[in-house]
Design a protein around this motif. Structure first.
Motif, PDB file in Angstrom:
ATOM      1  N   GLY A 475       0.747  -1.165  -0.139  1.00 10.08           N
ATOM      2  CA  GLY A 475      -0.314   0.004   0.004  1.00 10.08           C
ATOM      3  C   GLY A 475       0.818   1.396  -0.156  1.00 10.08           C
ATOM      4  N   THR A 476       2.076   1.274   0.766  1.00 12.91           N
ATOM      5  CA  THR A 476       2.745   2.536   0.729  1.00 12.91           C
ATOM      6  C   THR A 476       3.403   2.948  -0.384  1.00 12.91           C
ATOM      7  N   LEU A 477       3.910   1.857  -1.159  1.00 14.62           N
ATOM      8  CA  LEU A 477       4.460   1.909  -2.301  1.00 14.62           C
ATOM      9  C   LEU A 477       3.360   2.582  -3.519  1.00 14.62           C
ATOM     10  N   LEU A 478       2.285   2.091  -3.402  1.00 13.68           N
ATOM     11  CA  LEU A 478       1.346   2.341  -4.368  1.00 13.68           C
ATOM     12  C   LEU A 478       0.786   4.193  -3.950  1.00 13.68           C
ATOM     13  N   GLN A 479       0.668   4.255  -2.646  1.00 14.76           N
ATOM     14  CA  GLN A 479       0.625   5.751  -2.296  1.00 14.76           C
ATOM     15  C   GLN A 479       1.624   6.790  -3.178  1.00 14.76           C
ATOM     16  N   SER A 480       2.967   6.097  -3.168  1.00 13.92           N
ATOM     17  CA  SER A 480       3.974   6.932  -3.909  1.00 13.92           C
ATOM     18  C   SER A 480       3.742   6.902  -5.281  1.00 13.92           C
ATOM     19  N   TYR A 481       3.403   5.738  -5.909  1.00 12.80           N
ATOM     20  CA  TYR A 481       3.165   5.661  -7.431  1.00 12.80           C
ATOM     21  C   TYR A 481       2.216   6.246  -8.048  1.00 12.80           C
ATOM     22  N   THR A 482       1.015   6.612  -7.190  1.00 14.62           N
ATOM     23  CA  THR A 482      -0.249   7.357  -7.673  1.00 14.62           C
ATOM     24  C   THR A 482       0.122   8.890  -7.934  1.00 14.62           C
ATOM     25  N   GLY A 483       0.817   9.095  -6.832  1.00 13.81           N
ATOM     26  CA  GLY A 483       1.106  10.771  -6.656  1.00 13.81           C
ATOM     27  C   GLY A 483       0.905  11.227  -5.341  1.00 13.81           C
ATOM     28  N   PHE A 484       0.220  10.261  -4.701  1.00 16.25           N
ATOM     29  CA  PHE A 484      -0.592  10.864  -3.385  1.00 16.25           C
ATOM     30  C   PHE A 484       0.388  11.432  -2.376  1.00 16.25           C
ATOM     31  N   ALA A 485       1.611  10.407  -2.367  1.00 14.41           N
ATOM     32  CA  ALA A 485       2.689  10.881  -1.291  1.00 14.41           C
ATOM     33  C   ALA A 485       3.429  12.089  -1.775  1.00 14.41           C
ATOM     34  N   GLY A 486       3.679  12.234  -3.196  1.00 16.43           N
ATOM     35  CA  GLY A 486       4.119  13.271  -3.839  1.00 16.43           C
ATOM     36  C   GLY A 486       3.275  14.709  -3.533  1.00 16.43           C
ATOM     37  N   LEU A 487       2.306  14.622  -3.475  1.00 13.50           N
ATOM     38  CA  LEU A 487       1.307  16.053  -3.174  1.00 13.50           C
ATOM     39  C   LEU A 487       1.245  16.046  -1.922  1.00 13.50           C
ATOM     40  N   ASN A 488       1.401  15.321  -0.822  1.00  7.07           N
ATOM     41  CA  ASN A 488       1.188  15.495   0.504  1.00  7.07           C
ATOM     42  C   ASN A 488       2.367  15.982   1.246  1.00  7.07           C
ATOM     43  N   ARG A 489       2.648  17.083   0.922  1.00  4.68           N
ATOM     44  CA  ARG A 489       3.681  17.833   1.433  1.00  4.68           C
ATOM     45  C   ARG A 489       3.821  19.190   1.391  1.00  4.68           C
ATOM     46  N   HIS A 490       4.703  20.100   1.916  1.00  4.11           N
ATOM     47  CA  HIS A 490       4.897  21.325   1.822  1.00  4.11           C
ATOM     48  C   HIS A 490       5.701  21.824   0.566  1.00  4.11           C
ATOM     49  N   PRO A 491       5.556  22.624  -0.169  1.00  5.69           N
ATOM     50  CA  PRO A 491       6.494  23.100  -1.342  1.00  5.69           C
ATOM     51  C   PRO A 491       7.854  22.911  -0.912  1.00  5.69           C
ATOM     52  N   GLY A 492       8.636  22.455  -1.820  1.00  4.35           N
ATOM     53  CA  GLY A 492      10.235  22.458  -1.490  1.00  4.35           C
ATOM     54  C   GLY A 492      10.653  21.219  -0.659  1.00  4.35           C
ATOM     55  N   VAL A 493       9.790  20.510  -0.202  1.00  4.22           N
ATOM     56  CA  VAL A 493      10.032  19.393   0.839  1.00  4.22           C
ATOM     57  C   VAL A 493       9.832  18.097   0.210  1.00  4.22           C
ATOM     58  N   PRO A 494      10.954  17.278   0.247  1.00  2.00           N
ATOM     59  CA  PRO A 494      11.072  16.038  -0.550  1.00  2.00           C
ATOM     60  C   PRO A 494       9.869  15.255  -0.134  1.00  2.00           C
ATOM     61  N   PRO A 495       9.514  14.420  -0.977  1.00  3.24           N
ATOM     62  CA  PRO A 495       8.120  13.257  -0.630  1.00  3.24           C
ATOM     63  C   PRO A 495       8.961  12.308   0.316  1.00  3.24           C
ATOM     64  N   ARG A 496       7.972  11.907   1.283  1.00  6.38           N
ATOM     65  CA  ARG A 496       8.312  10.662   2.177  1.00  6.38           C
ATOM     66  C   ARG A 496       7.222   9.687   1.851  1.00  6.38           C
ATOM     67  N   ILE A 497       7.649   8.389   2.449  1.00  9.88           N
ATOM     68  CA  ILE A 497       6.459   7.614   2.303  1.00  9.88           C
ATOM     69  C   ILE A 497       5.498   7.739   3.197  1.00  9.88           C
ATOM     70  N   GLY A 498       5.371   7.891   4.514  1.00  9.89           N
ATOM     71  CA  GLY A 498       4.494   8.347   5.341  1.00  9.89           C
ATOM     72  C   GLY A 498       3.654   7.074   5.755  1.00  9.89           C
ATOM     73  N   PHE A 499       2.523   7.436   6.382  1.00  9.87           N
ATOM     74  CA  PHE A 499       1.660   6.300   6.795  1.00  9.87           C
ATOM     75  C   PHE A 499       0.873   5.334   5.977  1.00  9.87           C
ATOM     76  N   ALA A 500       0.636   4.212   6.353  1.00 10.99           N
ATOM     77  CA  ALA A 500       0.089   3.113   5.512  1.00 10.99           C
ATOM     78  C   ALA A 500      -1.609   3.506   5.422  1.00 10.99           C
ATOM     79  N   TRP A 501      -1.659   4.477   4.604  1.00  6.67           N
ATOM     80  CA  TRP A 501      -2.966   5.050   4.627  1.00  6.67           C
ATOM     81  C   TRP A 501      -3.851   4.199   3.681  1.00  6.67           C
ATOM     82  N   LEU A 502      -3.315   3.733   2.585  1.00  6.43           N
ATOM     83  CA  LEU A 502      -4.144   2.791   1.452  1.00  6.43           C
ATOM     84  C   LEU A 502      -4.854   1.723   2.118  1.00  6.43           C
ATOM     85  N   ASP A 503      -4.202   0.865   2.854  1.00  8.53           N
ATOM     86  CA  ASP A 503      -4.744  -0.280   3.188  1.00  8.53           C
ATOM     87  C   ASP A 503      -6.039  -0.326   4.317  1.00  8.53           C
ATOM     88  N   PRO A 504      -6.169   0.659   5.270  1.00  6.60           N
ATOM     89  CA  PRO A 504      -7.289   0.614   5.813  1.00  6.60           C
ATOM     90  C   PRO A 504      -8.410   1.354   5.056  1.00  6.60           C
TER      91      PRO A 504
END
Length: 722
Positions: A475-504
């Motif tokens: 799930g966490t990889l798919l959050q990255s793949y879809t663009g979700f992780a890339g948009l969930n951040r402040h401008p100029g801050v590199p993307p992070r994996i973050g919480f396993a949102w997709l599974d629940p």
């Protein structure tokens, strides 16, 4: 015949979460009638597309009278002041299931508190978890892209409502708190706080992800990889060309890699910067190491996988035909002569037996919901350590109310038992790698011979068909793949994996479709086969950026900024990592806010455009005001005048919440408390302890299959039972 043919839904009002609920139901062919909907934005136009609209009093009354399920949204006082409060609806239709969505539920001390997407993410603790741990606590917590509180609450409402209509309690009532639906995404963290009193810290420790998943820089962006198992790590080293540092004692075991993560990540990054992101992901996948490139939403509009699965559907918005998300269910229906009789118990799934081959998060969360709704869930685990959820607090909460058995599916005798159980069950759910169940002789087609009425649900990262079906995905990889992780951040801050949102989140969809499939079988006698795709589910909830990409151009990370409200943001308060979120929804909120913050008093006449223009001045005044008080005091000062606000909650704050206690959210456990469901229902919920590994094996074989003790002993002797 489609899945919910003949199922009538009424969606009342202009609110987002109710519209999401109606969209989910309409997507599987329920007839949804809207009363007073809003289609003013592209997202709302999509959510309400192809629904019927009742425009006059007679048509509204008829739609309500004919409804099987009615969905509405609002705080208690807002509903009481409307013509569609619960009592008024009951005078028209006393038997329909009724789902009411609100920021904090219909009862409890906070029931009248206002809430917005931002403040509810803060108050639920999800903004603390969303983007993972940070190096610098001066980086503000963030909300996700795309009005996700409405999507999560809408999915919970659809799931709970689909179960409620199958209760034999006339006029079952479901109370959905958006606050609780968000909080329950973090079952592990809530359980840890409930049984140990410890809350997760936002400050990074080691790698922050237990050496399970990370993002690496590439020549053209980033790639996410997850060599979490020892064999995957060994394969990953080979994929990187067997670097000399691979045998460094600091990196031999997973705990070693966690302890020396900064050094390890730097070495991997030196390698990854020499390659492009797709090449890295392809190289990893060939080595059976889960990996995907970080993509933008636009890159998923024409992929071979989505084209093969015919995922998108055309929709005209603002004079332009765009691709709108389709459903992630991969549904096929087969004829059956079986129709279940009326339920004799108020629990929606009483008498339903589920064979659960799922593991880790998405599947076990799904079957936890089914067990809580009264189903008999038989959880199948392999010999040895069992479900990886047993290594944390996850099994303690997700295993509740299930029966645990051990089967060795490498033994023909184990397969024989599994087939015999499938013949006695109503639903089978599995999330193994593609092809595994078919190779075992436990695929949907193979089991038709022993149970033609079996509802078969498969869940996988990309779906079971298409050129990417065999990709190894988490799930966490798919959050990255879809663009979700890339948009969930402040401008100029590199993307992070973050919480396993997709599974629940997927679990809400899976529990919904299971209930919908049961309704279809009861009403029409048809049997559903579900080929669920997690990436399609992720894109379904990302409808706003998917549409915006085509109408306005690719969206960029905005942090906590809003194009709709001003001010809308978060400010640092006294104490370590204490923040308050504040939103002025309209001029009334703004004037009330100015009464609380003296430095803004002279600006109280500013309209929305003026507030956007004066952002630097307003931001500085709120920063100075919030910085001199605690987050809780700052939030309460705003709430007293009706302005949505919330302090950044920790999991422990939710354990101590008087509001959640008053709503019966927490369940007692031998070591503390466990989180409940993302909804409250008039018919309650079923609880029970999580089973020890294989604790119910002999009893299930004896009671469900009628096996004698001699036969069970022979199976154990053959190694089929571990």
């Amino acid at each position: 015949m489609a899945l919910l043919t003949g199922f009538n839904v009424v969606q009342i009002g202009p609110d987002w979460a109710a519209a999401v609920c109606g969209r989910m139901l309409a997507d599987v062919a329920a007839h949804v009638t809207c009363i007073d909907p809003d289609t003013a934005s592209p997202l709302l136009a999509y959510l309400n597309h192809a629904k019927a609209i009742a425009t006059d009093a007679p048509s509204k009354r008829k739609a309500l009278a004919d409804a099987d399920l009615i969905v509405l949204q609002g705080r208690p006082s807002e509903l009481a002041a409307s013509q569609y409060d619960v009592a008024a609806i009951r005078r028209i239709n006393a038997s329909a299931a009724l789902v009411v969505i609100s920021p904090y539920g219909q009862t409890g001390p906070k029931a009248e508190d206002p809430g917005t997407d931002l403040t509810l993410f803060f108050d639920s603790g999800m903004s603390r978890l969303l983007t993972g741990q940070v190096d610098d606590l001066s980086e503000p917590p963030v909300r996700p892209v795309g009005e996700q509180s409405a999507f999560i609450a809408g999915l919970a409402a659809a799931c709970a409502g689909m179960h409620a209509v199958q209760s034999n309690e006339p006029g079952a009532l479901v109370d959905v708190s958006i606050h609780e639906t968000l909080a329950t995404l973090a079952m592990t963290e809530l359980t840890r706080a409930g049984v140990t009193g410890k809350s997760w810290s936002r400050k990074r420790v080691a790698d922050g992800n237990g050496a399970t998943v990370t993002i690496l820089p590439a020549q053209d962006g980033y790639a996410a990889i997850s060599p979490r198992e020892d064999k995957q790590w060994a394969s990953w080293l080979v994929a990187m060309g067997s670097p000399a540092w691979g045998s460094d004692p600091r990196f031999v075991t997973k705990p070693d890699r966690v302890a020396h993560w900064d050094a390890l990540h730097a070495l991997m990054s030196t390698w990854s910067r020499q390659h492009d992101k797709q090449w890295i992901a392809d190289t990893a996948q060939r080595a059976h190491v889960p990996s995907f490139p970080l993509r933008e939403v636009a890159e998923h509009l024409d992929t071979p996988q989505m084209t093969h699965r015919r995922y998108y559907r055309p929709l005209e918005l603002d004079g332009k035909v765009v691709k709108a998300p389709g459903t992630p269910f991969g549904l096929t229906l087969a004829a059956s002569e079986r129709k279940a009789g009326a339920l004799q118990n108020p629990m929606p799934l009483s008498g339903v037996r589920v064979l659960d081959f799922s593991w880790v998060i998405a599947g076990p969360t799904t079957t936890r919901y089914l067990a809580a709704m009264g189903a008999e869930v038989i959880k199948v685990e392999a010999p040895g350590p069992g479900d990886p959820g047993r290594q944390s607090e996850l099994h303690t909460v997700l295993g509740q109310g299930k029966q645990g058995i051990v089967l060795d599916l490498k033994k023909p005798e184990g397969i024989e038992v599994a087939r015999a159980l499938a013949a006695k069950c109503d639903i089978l759910i599995e999330n193994y790698a593609g092809g595994v169940m078919d190779r075992l002789g436990l695929g949907a087609d193979a089991l038709k011979a022993v149970n033609p009425d079996l509802i078969y649900i498969s869940a996988s990262g990309m779906g079971r068909t298409g050129p990417d079906a065999r990709a190894v995905a988490y799930g966490t990889l798919l959050q990255s793949y879809t663009g979700f992780a890339g948009l969930n951040r402040h401008p100029g801050v590199p993307p992070r994996i973050g919480f396993a949102w997709l599974d629940p989140m997927c679990a809400l969809m899976l529990a919904f479709i299971a209930a919908a499939a049961l309704w279809h079988r009861r009403q029409h006698g048809g049997v559903a086969r579900v080929d669920f795709s997690m990436i399609e589910a992720m894109l379904w909830t990302m409808a706003e950026p998917v549409l915006a990409t085509q109408l306005e151009g690719p969206p960029q990370p905005m942090g906590n900024a809003s194009k709709r409200y001003a001010p809308h943001g978060v400010w640092r308060c006294l104490g370590e990592d204490d923040w308050v979120s504040i939103v002025a929804r309209d001029d009334h909120d703004w004037r009330a806010l100015c009464e609380v913050v003296p430095a803004l008093a002279q600006m109280s006449a500013c309209d929305r455009d003026g507030r956007f223009a004066a952002h630097p001045t307003i931001d500085a005044a709120l920063a100075a005001w919030a910085g001199s008080r605690s987050a809780g005091d700052a939030a309460q000062a705003m709430l007293r005048v009706g302005v949505p606000a919330a302090a950044l909650a920790r999991s422990g704050d939710l354990v101590r919440s008087e509001h959640l206690a008053a709503r019966g959210f927490w369940d007692q456990h031998a070591r503390g408390v466990l989180p409940g469901l993302p909804w409250r229902a008039s018919f309650g919920r079923v609880n029970g302890p999580a089973p020890a590994l294989g604790a119910d094996t002999e009893r299930v074989l004896a009671q469900v299959l009628g096996y004698t003790q001699e036969r069970i002993a022979a199976l154990r002797g053959a190694g089929a039972l571990g």
